[in-house]
Design an enzyme around this catalytic site. Structure first.
Site, PDB file in Angstrom:
ATOM      1  N   ASN A  65      -0.946 -40.479  -2.853  1.00  0.00           N
ATOM      2  CA  ASN A  65       0.168 -39.681  -1.968  1.00  0.00           C
ATOM      3  C   ASN A  65      -0.387 -39.706  -0.534  1.00  0.00           C
ATOM      4  O   ASN A  65       0.692 -39.791  -0.045  1.00  0.00           O
ATOM      5  CB  ASN A  65      -0.434 -38.054  -2.616  1.00  0.00           C
ATOM      6  N   GLN A 124       9.933 -39.135  -3.583  1.00  0.00           N
ATOM      7  CA  GLN A 124      10.085 -40.269  -2.803  1.00  0.00           C
ATOM      8  C   GLN A 124      11.635 -41.637  -3.031  1.00  0.00           C
ATOM      9  O   GLN A 124      12.048 -42.427  -2.666  1.00  0.00           O
ATOM     10  CB  GLN A 124      10.122 -41.599  -4.885  1.00  0.00           C
ATOM     11  N   LYS A 150      12.808 -41.977   0.582  1.00  0.00           N
ATOM     12  CA  LYS A 150      12.053 -43.462   0.975  1.00  0.00           C
ATOM     13  C   LYS A 150      13.505 -44.371   1.780  1.00  0.00           C
ATOM     14  O   LYS A 150      13.898 -44.717   2.924  1.00  0.00           O
ATOM     15  CB  LYS A 150      11.432 -44.325   0.260  1.00  0.00           C
ATOM     16  N   LYS A 155      48.043 -59.667  13.607  1.00  0.00           N
ATOM     17  CA  LYS A 155      46.350 -58.679  13.808  1.00  0.00           C
ATOM     18  C   LYS A 155      45.661 -58.680  14.486  1.00  0.00           C
ATOM     19  O   LYS A 155      45.092 -59.861  14.446  1.00  0.00           O
ATOM     20  CB  LYS A 155      46.515 -57.964  12.967  1.00  0.00           C
ATOM     21  N   SER A 182      43.656 -59.640  10.009  1.00  0.00           N
ATOM     22  CA  SER A 182      44.393 -59.509   8.703  1.00  0.00           C
ATOM     23  C   SER A 182      44.777 -60.948   7.668  1.00  0.00           C
ATOM     24  O   SER A 182      45.715 -61.669   8.611  1.00  0.00           O
ATOM     25  CB  SER A 182      45.797 -58.507   8.921  1.00  0.00           C
ATOM     26  N   TYR A 200       3.155 -32.105  -4.080  1.00  0.00           N
ATOM     27  CA  TYR A 200       3.829 -33.038  -4.037  1.00  0.00           C
ATOM     28  C   TYR A 200       4.399 -33.786  -5.387  1.00  0.00           C
ATOM     29  O   TYR A 200       4.518 -32.238  -6.243  1.00  0.00           O
ATOM     30  CB  TYR A 200       2.854 -34.725  -3.787  1.00  0.00           C
ATOM     31  N   GLU A 252      35.765 -49.857  13.775  1.00  0.00           N
ATOM     32  CA  GLU A 252      35.370 -48.325  12.917  1.00  0.00           C
ATOM     33  C   GLU A 252      34.491 -48.539  11.599  1.00  0.00           C
ATOM     34  O   GLU A 252      34.448 -47.359  11.916  1.00  0.00           O
ATOM     35  CB  GLU A 252      37.208 -49.295  12.060  1.00  0.00           C
ATOM     36  N   ASN A 311      42.931 -56.345  14.898  1.00  0.00           N
ATOM     37  CA  ASN A 311      41.501 -55.349  13.617  1.00  0.00           C
ATOM     38  C   ASN A 311      40.149 -55.456  14.863  1.00  0.00           C
ATOM     39  O   ASN A 311      39.437 -56.065  14.806  1.00  0.00           O
ATOM     40  CB  ASN A 311      41.839 -55.511  12.676  1.00  0.00           C
ATOM     41  N   THR A 314      42.668 -33.267  26.748  1.00  0.00           N
ATOM     42  CA  THR A 314      42.250 -31.665  26.073  1.00  0.00           C
ATOM     43  C   THR A 314      43.010 -32.200  25.303  1.00  0.00           C
ATOM     44  O   THR A 314      44.225 -31.832  25.422  1.00  0.00           O
ATOM     45  CB  THR A 314      41.981 -30.736  27.191  1.00  0.00           C
ATOM     46  N   HIS A 315      43.029 -31.208  23.781  1.00  0.00           N
ATOM     47  CA  HIS A 315      43.774 -31.545  22.916  1.00  0.00           C
ATOM     48  C   HIS A 315      44.314 -32.564  22.297  1.00  0.00           C
ATOM     49  O   HIS A 315      45.943 -32.593  21.646  1.00  0.00           O
ATOM     50  CB  HIS A 315      45.021 -30.155  22.962  1.00  0.00           C
TER      51      HIS A 315
END
Lengths: 390, 390, 390, 390
Positions: A110, A321, A324, A282, A276, A316, A289, A284, A153-154
């Site tokens: 441990n 585990q 991890k 295209k 694409s 424990y 993304e 991309n 804004t918005h």
């Protein structure tokens, strides 16, 4: 293959595979740290008189060799090893005989696992910090570009801004992240060695030696704290990483919007764009993304660990585990996204003409109102006046 | 009722109710902070020559009166006010006429809202810290009890522990939490005033005055950072609170287990237990169950804010408003759980006899192995010997 | 290596590795399904007159061979292939020349990927259902054991229960899960082929042919729905899996508690327990702890996908790719936990003596009150009477 | 105030307030359902001979009066009542004396609470379905508009689409949601009455009577299932609501983007837009931002409940109470967002001219490639040809 806890009975094969899970793969990254912690532990056993100088020398040499082997891809943790700790002990026993077994005196798996994990985490925080600093450097170059830019804004044009203000906001966010990661490192930098299975050891151990050897900031006051810190400290790390990813998510969101031809403020060079399979025209922005999307990976891992820790009493549990993977994968995702974002920022094309053109008159309505204010009109009145005329 | 942004058109009634949401209720807690920030802002307008000494005096007096009224429950934000900021401005205008409107010069509702919110958060962090310190004090008394106690791993008896080690582990956890909350306070303690809607203001403002007046640690470098810090800083706070709740969850889980008659290590006095409507014999630990459960409330609110911030570009979005509830409710839940836990810890009955009786021989197997080690047997061999005889 | 969307320019090597991520590894599981969907697509091209009978025959044969190769571990998707779709098309082109390229007529990678994924998901739901049914079978054997057992509320003894009632509760939970998974299968079972990149195709395609060939329940009404269903349908699957894991989590929690020697209701045989590296006496229920813990893995992945989908407008985004890992790993985790739980349930030792011994008198307080009720006393009065005497 | 579980001792005041929490406020919505379930329960007691016809008549009348009172806002659950169940029993006892107490025969607060909650949930699902159907109706009108519209992938123009395809995608999504909510209703529609505290009752009860009276679909096989279904069934509901909110989030995201003047595809009328306190020109789409943001509220509540249920063994825990708020608030948020979206969709202005103008030539690249395909060129070659010329 001998296990550290081998019993006379035998764990069924399928049960063993289930309990090992992907640990043997993840543990490859811990080999180095387990060896380092074991050398420090051996030094303590030397001081305590449990190991002779000669024995210590042999162990330290063998452990250093494992580090070197692993560095050259020649020390592989196998599924039947269960984890790196058994793989290392088996290797020591094979070459050093009974001496190899002696290293496990005064420790439990441990505290051993936790020591390796925390050393790994400390190094990864350091590596993450380096990448953040490199991104800040890139953003500073962007911030030096002199150009007006509409502020939103918005999701609607609001007031005039500039490339400088925009880039500086991300520099500032990243500087917060530097502080957050450094604070996280300080919090987690405690010495698990000497806490045994979580209740100390039946013999006096010199924790100060291992602490100093491994540059941990302090020892735990109660051995129970070492195991109780699991998941909590990991969630602190994951939270820090999720904040970095949150900033990259916002930066990627800005870039995805502002590189749309409908805006055209920025462009990506061809080597950062994919095509694409059906649409010949295209280009991309997959890189952006995926950076944007990976915020959810890290934030999701943070949630995972926070569910994992719910309603567990002290001490424990094997459940630990399962943190991890989330920690290792989140460090990897964050660092690779930082690196990709550095690539994007360094290659970003800033279209000043489009930026200027998009700064249309409505952006300046507030300025017009304040021009009236400067002439003595109360702001609320100036506001209404400009509003009526817009 | 006049809105800060009143247009000639009219927002439909149902739309208005939807956009206001529960803000008018939550904002009751912000009245005090909005007034304080407004006094600081007025002082800056005075320095800038926009307000005369007399005007400043009238505004400061009126704002102080609102603070006093609110303290006596006499200043209520109503749904038709929309939020506390409009309620306060309407009050000022009612009593001071045009002067009441002048206070909105050189600020936007965006920086105004944020200033009040951050002052509130700072005070709440302080209050949370006080409760943590009181709990630490209680735990120290528990840690002073001298009694053996079984230590568990994997929910199985492992090695001998003690009430001292057990209580100390929670003291140590709480001390980490103190550091975490103090660090959070430092990070969020930046001055939003002067950043306007997120793109600065069309006139030079003296941010240093408001910063110093309100004891903010520093100003933002870019005004965009102020709005981009929303949700991020709130998630830092929520994360800190979720860690505290995580520690209380573990402490409650321990107590729920160890007060089971099957263990009997601890007991709760009757005034902390509830009964059942059907089972006459029951004494239920509802308090501990609710503390345990409220970890999920705070951790869930953290997730809520982390979903909220996903994929939003820079600048203010109305979505931000939705973080107000989670932050306020998480502070309240954490503080009330801390207080309840202090009650529990101070009243906890420690059954030494049961603790001793439960320390059965298998707990000492490791000690027996180490006794053989001290006689010269390698640990691995001693381990196997004890195992075979157990 | 040629990509389906190859451009004249070149994506930088590090960018390519980043965008491919772990897809080439995950896609190994999709090879079979992509080939099946491609055969159906080819049959449609045959009907449409785009492929001749001979061409269709060659393509179908080559695709069937790939399925066979993959089944024998001889068809490996490499990192430079990017994904299974390119690997398969490259293979076809290598052996069939231009004909290999023709298969991509009337489809986009977007609908191709989705078709393979949904076929995979459908098969995995079926496999999950088989494991649930096997667990129900095991639980029915447990439910046939006749033994009293204490029933707990608030983690305190409440009323007498039985092994039968206890096991039946999990049978019932699992039967709900069967319904939930079957409903999920029905919802997601729609045909993505023919929707192209999400906006249909510039030529009339016969979706009914591919739908019927692949046994999809229906076609999408709007091609946009196919891409908009991504993440949503995946979150439906992850939710269903998280419910199964939630039931296993509760069952594991019961077993972890009731196999504690302090209760002793049940025991695990040695081949299901692991040892400790420091404590010779330990037999640890790691299997149950990991089943319990893996609830968080699946629930965390559900959250991950729910963050991923936040605030994304309509249409395909590369972010979608990041849901592939969570879905595949959650299916794997759920199925392996079901299998482990079947092992546990089938091997579980039921200690009737301990169960009986633990049914102490306070459990029967409600029964005693109802005995008084049967004699005519109102329940509330009987309750108080028994309470006073307990 | 008498509690259903009143003990001779006294729960401390602060403890009581903590355990009651906001329940007394939330429970206002359950009054009606608790009364209905109590009438059904009384009918069963009548059949069992525990109540006389006269007694049943008095109880049913009094309970119906409470429903009527509550409907007129005249029956308020107070904090000192703890919850609606005690408030109702106290009312009955006040007016009917001992008879009021008799109603609690053969039930526990656990099954009583659950019965009221499930009846509430069932009604709310029904109300949600009505709102979805109204939105579908609105979207069908939108879908009837004939206009081309650019289709986007990767946030870049991809291929021509139409308002019809776009609106139909949301109709289709909503139709899935209808199925999901109906399925959820079917799953949760089980009769909790007769399961007592979760371990049945010490006397034979006629569950079929209450089931039929309350139109529940079936009884639980094991009484333990009733309490184990808590949080699980609630998470099913929350998941369904989060999917609806996910669809509204996507629709709002589309509208927020496409109403930007940079696109101009759609506009919102003034009565759906709010202004700014500093920028006179602004018309902000707050309604859409709040709908978008409330996805996180509901998805966050789902996570909250999923954390809450982690690692809890079988049987009732007080933690369950904490799911009441999330469920009630999520129903309210979803229904109000559906209603707001209906308002938006019905008022949405579709700017055909802008839609047409934005359908620029690159959108048709795939069509051009397919024109070559129709002339006999393999698609891959046509693709490259068009790409080179673009």
């Amino acid at each position: 293959m001998a296990k550290l806890w081998q019993t006379s009975g035998n764990l069924a094969k399928d049960i063993e595979e289930f309990t090992v899970g992907e640990d043997y793969l993840l543990d490859q990254k811990l080999v180095k740290f387990d060896c380092k912690a074991s050398i420090a532990h051996a030094k303590m056993l030397l001081k305590m008189g449990i190991l002779s100088s000669e024995e210590f020398g042999s162990l330290a040499k063998a452990l250093s060799e494992i580090i070197a082997l692993e560095g050259r891809g020649k020390f592989t943790v196998k599924q039947e090893d269960e984890d790196c700790h058994t793989a290392i002990e088996n290797h020591l026993t094979k070459y050093l005989g009974d001496l190899g077994k002696k290293i496990h005196t005064a420790r439990s798996r441990n505290d051993q696992v936790l020591a390796a994990l925390r050393l790994f985490e400390r190094e990864q925080i350091f590596a993450t910090l380096q990448s953040i600093l490199a991104l800040i450097k890139g953003l500073k170059k962007t911030a030096s570009v002199s150009s007006i830019m509409p502020g939103y804004t918005h999701m609607r044009k609001a007031m005039p801004s500039s490339v400088k203000l925009w880039a500086t906001a991300f520099i500032e966010a990243m500087e917060d992240d530097v502080q957050i990661m450094e604070f996280s490192k300080k919090i987690i930098n405690k010495n698990p060695l000497g806490t045994g299975a979580g209740y100390g050891l039946p013999l006096e151990v010199d924790k100060e030696t291992t602490r100093a050897e491994l540059a941990f900031g302090e020892n735990f006051m109660s051995p129970i704290s070492a195991q109780n810190s699991r998941l909590k400290y990991e969630s602190i790390i994951l939270h820090g990483l999720s904040l970095i990813m949150g900033d990259l998510n916002k930066l990627a969101s800005d870039l995805l919007l502002f590189t749309m031809p409908e805006f055209g403020f920025f462009s990506l060079p061809d080597e950062l764009a994919t095509g694409s399979s059906i649409m010949p025209q295209k280009k991309n922005p997959d890189v952006l993304e995926l950076i944007r999307g990976k915020y959810s990976v890290v934030a999701g891992f943070e949630t995972q660990v926070k569910i994992l820790m719910a309603n567990l009493p002290s001490g424990y549990h094997r459940d630990f585990q399962l943190s991890k993977g989330p920690v290792m994968k989140s460090f990897a995702a964050t660092q690779e996204c930082l690196k990709m974002m550095i690539r994007v920022i360094n290659a970003l094309i800033i279209n000043k003409k489009n930026l200027e053109k998009s700064c249309t008159s409505e952006l300046f309505a507030t300025q017009k109102a304040y021009a009236l204010v400067k002439k003595g009109m109360p702001f609320r009145e100036a506001y209404r006046k400009i509003k009526e005329n817009s």
